[in-house]
Design a protein around this motif. Structure first.
Motif, PDB file in Angstrom:
ATOM      1  N   UNK A 162       0.797  -1.123   0.119  1.00 41.04           N
ATOM      2  CA  UNK A 162       0.031   0.072  -0.169  1.00 41.04           C
ATOM      3  C   UNK A 162       0.778   1.397   0.024  1.00 41.04           C
ATOM      4  N   UNK A 163       1.834   1.259  -0.904  1.00 43.72           N
ATOM      5  CA  UNK A 163       2.688   2.589  -0.678  1.00 43.72           C
ATOM      6  C   UNK A 163       1.805   3.655  -1.503  1.00 43.72           C
ATOM      7  N   UNK A 164       2.272   4.939  -0.834  1.00 43.51           N
ATOM      8  CA  UNK A 164       1.944   6.105  -1.444  1.00 43.51           C
ATOM      9  C   UNK A 164       2.916   6.653  -2.446  1.00 43.51           C
ATOM     10  N   UNK A 165       4.152   6.183  -2.396  1.00 38.62           N
ATOM     11  CA  UNK A 165       5.310   6.392  -3.353  1.00 38.62           C
ATOM     12  C   UNK A 165       6.039   5.196  -3.504  1.00 38.62           C
ATOM     13  N   UNK A 166       6.324   4.697  -4.574  1.00 38.40           N
ATOM     14  CA  UNK A 166       6.925   3.658  -4.984  1.00 38.40           C
ATOM     15  C   UNK A 166       8.312   3.935  -5.911  1.00 38.40           C
ATOM     16  N   UNK A 167       9.327   3.483  -5.430  1.00 38.37           N
ATOM     17  CA  UNK A 167      10.611   3.976  -5.861  1.00 38.37           C
ATOM     18  C   UNK A 167      11.241   2.501  -6.303  1.00 38.37           C
ATOM     19  N   UNK A 168      11.505   2.361  -7.316  1.00 42.17           N
ATOM     20  CA  UNK A 168      12.174   1.016  -8.239  1.00 42.17           C
ATOM     21  C   UNK A 168      13.449   1.526  -8.962  1.00 42.17           C
ATOM     22  N   UNK A 169      14.393   0.840  -8.722  1.00 37.87           N
ATOM     23  CA  UNK A 169      15.795   1.023  -9.145  1.00 37.87           C
ATOM     24  C   UNK A 169      15.962  -0.134 -10.004  1.00 37.87           C
ATOM     25  N   UNK A 170      15.876  -0.177 -11.485  1.00 45.03           N
ATOM     26  CA  UNK A 170      16.199  -1.390 -12.434  1.00 45.03           C
ATOM     27  C   UNK A 170      15.552  -2.489 -12.267  1.00 45.03           C
ATOM     28  N   UNK A 171      14.353  -2.453 -11.326  1.00 46.41           N
ATOM     29  CA  UNK A 171      13.616  -3.631 -11.099  1.00 46.41           C
ATOM     30  C   UNK A 171      13.011  -4.225 -12.227  1.00 46.41           C
ATOM     31  N   UNK A 172      12.642  -3.758 -13.074  1.00 46.60           N
ATOM     32  CA  UNK A 172      11.931  -4.248 -14.380  1.00 46.60           C
ATOM     33  C   UNK A 172      12.742  -4.847 -15.323  1.00 46.60           C
ATOM     34  N   UNK A 197       5.115   7.566  -8.325  1.00 45.86           N
ATOM     35  CA  UNK A 197       6.239   6.562  -8.515  1.00 45.86           C
ATOM     36  C   UNK A 197       7.606   7.159  -9.241  1.00 45.86           C
ATOM     37  N   UNK A 198       8.669   6.531  -8.749  1.00 45.33           N
ATOM     38  CA  UNK A 198      10.150   6.897  -9.452  1.00 45.33           C
ATOM     39  C   UNK A 198      10.708   5.733  -9.757  1.00 45.33           C
ATOM     40  N   UNK A 199      11.221   5.666 -11.024  1.00 46.01           N
ATOM     41  CA  UNK A 199      11.782   4.554 -11.857  1.00 46.01           C
ATOM     42  C   UNK A 199      13.018   4.832 -12.476  1.00 46.01           C
ATOM     43  N   UNK A 200      14.042   4.292 -11.731  1.00 47.22           N
ATOM     44  CA  UNK A 200      15.303   4.424 -12.322  1.00 47.22           C
ATOM     45  C   UNK A 200      15.775   3.226 -13.194  1.00 47.22           C
ATOM     46  N   UNK A 201      16.064   3.596 -14.373  1.00 46.73           N
ATOM     47  CA  UNK A 201      16.338   2.439 -15.528  1.00 46.73           C
ATOM     48  C   UNK A 201      17.260   3.086 -16.420  1.00 46.73           C
ATOM     49  N   UNK A 202      18.020   2.236 -17.029  1.00 49.60           N
ATOM     50  CA  UNK A 202      18.735   2.326 -18.298  1.00 49.60           C
ATOM     51  C   UNK A 202      17.860   1.986 -19.608  1.00 49.60           C
ATOM     52  N   UNK A 203      16.759   1.256 -19.329  1.00 44.00           N
ATOM     53  CA  UNK A 203      16.014   0.759 -20.422  1.00 44.00           C
ATOM     54  C   UNK A 203      15.041   2.234 -21.035  1.00 44.00           C
ATOM     55  N   UNK A 204      15.535   2.915 -21.728  1.00 42.15           N
ATOM     56  CA  UNK A 204      15.071   4.137 -21.784  1.00 42.15           C
ATOM     57  C   UNK A 204      13.536   4.057 -22.506  1.00 42.15           C
TER      58      UNK A 204
END
Length: 251
Positions: A162-172, A197-204
């Motif tokens: 139940x997050x209000x803010x989700x932070x994901x670093x390269x998870x996908x 949501x925040x998503x860090x990814x090298x997959x542009x």
């Protein structure tokens, strides 16, 4: 969430090679040298509720440092971070899990760590376990898991708390096509429920597809913020990389 003039500087040490004279004096031992690294430099931005923010940049740009700071893991050297609501983080796959415990037991630990009550965690544990599609492995020690299986579990815990803010670093970037499709659907569900949501990814390509805004970091500085398409295009031009299906997923 509001980030204002955020700077993070940390010190790292390394072994400096001694000269022959210094080696003789110090009995062959090297000398520890300290180097300051400015990971983030006066970064400021505000993210309204409902935003899906992509964070791009080359290795060493400060992306993961920014995420850790927003998650409360790294303290700012200067500046402020305001977080509105509960943040659920998946910053490094499997971090925080106890490898000697089963997947199901780690689900419970993850929920408690996220601030849920024991009752809330127990109510969701079975749903989270089923969503991972790990089968009998869910009741086996995590030391028997592959990196992809650990990623599934970590992602499942993060998005079900139940997050209000989700932070994901390269998870996908891990898992098979079926699981990535499920992950994308879950992320869309979270966006529709007015969570950030925040998503860090090298997959542009993933940044363009899943995010409503993007920021580009380079050597700790905020270079640009805007529509994902515009920011990604500017970043690619900066790197002088030709657009192709390969480069957009591998940069």
């Amino acid at each position: 969430m509001k980030v204002e003039e955020l700077s993070i500087t940390y010190k790292t040490s390394f072994e400096r090679k001694p000269t022959l004279k210094q080696a003789l004096i110090r009995f062959g031992r090297g000398q520890r040298a300290v180097k300051e690294v400015k990971a983030l430099r006066d970064v400021s931005f505000e993210v309204p509720t409902g935003t899906a923010m992509g964070i791009i940049g080359a290795n060493g740009a400060g992306k993961s440092t920014l995420m850790r700071a927003m998650a409360g893991i790294l303290p700012p050297s200067s500046g402020t971070i305001e977080v509105w609501g509960r943040a659920s983080t998946l910053l490094a796959l499997g971090v925080g899990f106890n490898k000697d415990l089963t997947g199901r037991e780690n689900i419970i630990l993850g929920g408690l760590a996220a601030g849920l009550s024991r009752k809330e965690v127990e109510e969701q544990a079975d749903d989270v376990a089923e969503w991972t599609e790990l089968g009998d492995f869910i009741d086996m020690p995590m030391r028997t898991y592959s990196s992809g299986m650990s990623a599934r579990l970590g992602f499942s815990v993060a998005v079900h708390m139940k997050p209000d803010i989700l932070m994901i670093d390269e998870a996908l970037s891990t898992g098979d096509a079926h699981f990535r499709e499920k992950a994308n659907a879950k992320m869309a569900e979270l966006r529709e429920s007015a969570r950030a949501m925040f998503l860090v990814s090298h997959g542009l390509g993933s940044i363009k597809e899943m995010c409503t805004e993007a920021i580009w970091l380079d050597k700790g500085k905020l270079m640009m913020r805007g529509e994902p398409e515009e920011v990604v295009d500017a970043y690619m031009k900066f790197l002088k990389v030709k657009k192709s299906a390969t480069t957009t997923e591998d940069i």
